[in-house]
Motif scaffolding. Structure first.
Motif, PDB file in Angstrom:
ATOM      1  N   TYR A 163     -13.176  32.607 -46.726  1.00  0.00           N
ATOM      2  CA  TYR A 163     -13.033  33.916 -46.104  1.00  0.00           C
ATOM      3  C   TYR A 163     -14.382  34.491 -45.698  1.00  0.00           C
ATOM      4  O   TYR A 163     -15.419  34.152 -46.256  1.00  0.00           O
ATOM      5  N   LEU A 188      -4.771  41.818 -48.550  1.00  0.00           N
ATOM      6  CA  LEU A 188      -5.028  40.381 -48.438  1.00  0.00           C
ATOM      7  C   LEU A 188      -3.946  39.606 -49.164  1.00  0.00           C
ATOM      8  O   LEU A 188      -3.420  38.614 -48.641  1.00  0.00           O
ATOM      9  N   PHE A 229     -10.646  40.524 -42.650  1.00  0.00           N
ATOM     10  CA  PHE A 229     -10.902  39.263 -43.334  1.00  0.00           C
ATOM     11  C   PHE A 229     -10.503  38.117 -42.416  1.00  0.00           C
ATOM     12  O   PHE A 229      -9.352  38.031 -41.984  1.00  0.00           O
ATOM     13  N   VAL A 254      -9.710  34.445 -42.593  1.00  0.00           N
ATOM     14  CA  VAL A 254      -9.365  33.509 -43.668  1.00  0.00           C
ATOM     15  C   VAL A 254      -8.938  32.169 -43.096  1.00  0.00           C
ATOM     16  O   VAL A 254      -8.391  32.081 -42.011  1.00  0.00           O
TER      17      VAL A 254
END
Length: 155
Positions: free
Chosen positions: A13, A61, A147, A149
């Protein structure tokens, strides 16, 4: 395999603010490029292992991982209420400067961090001859987070 609550996931991430400022990452090359390696000393940059739904990462998340699959790469925008919450003025406390000086054994200065006996961490955001204000909000409170990822493994 589609990720579900309870699955163990390994992911890379990059956490950043909407303006692109990187505040955290699991990737060594990103940490080096952004100056995080120097600032964070002995930290190892490696994939993050997460049990989905266990609450070990921020709520937004955790929720976003459900439905993803190994090999997926996504950019996830997380609002403050699903991250570190809104900035709460009740978490900004005032203390008499003289009293805090005695406790610290030093002069309170803006930008210094203090820790309570209970382990809370706060930043001195104002200090003058009479009053010191300490902010106990998380440093990312009130921020929308992004984020990027990449899911490496899941089981």
């Amino acid at each position: 395999m589609t990720i579900e609550t309870g699955d163990s996931v390994s992911l890379e991430y990059v956490g950043k603010l909407p303006d692109g400022t990187v505040f955290d990452t699991s990737r060594q090359d990103v940490a080096d490029a952004e100056g995080l390696s120097e600032a964070q000393g002995d930290r190892d940059y490696e994939p993050l292992a997460v049990e989905v739904g266990a609450g070990t990462v921020i709520e937004g998340l955790d929720e976003a991982l459900v439905g993803m699959s190994v090999g997926d790469e996504e950019s996830i925008e997380i609002p403050p209420e699903k991250a570190y919450g809104e900035h709460d003025e009740d978490l900004v406390r005032e203390h008499e400067t003289e009293q805090l000086r005695e406790v610290l054994g030093d002069e309170p200065e803006e930008g210094l961090y203090v820790q309570t006996q209970q382990g809370g961490l706060g930043e001195i955001v104002h200090a003058d001859d009479d009053v010191v204000r300490i902010d106990f909000n998380h440093e990312l409170a009130g921020e929308t987070l992004v984020f990027d990822v990449e899911i490496l493994d899941a089981n």
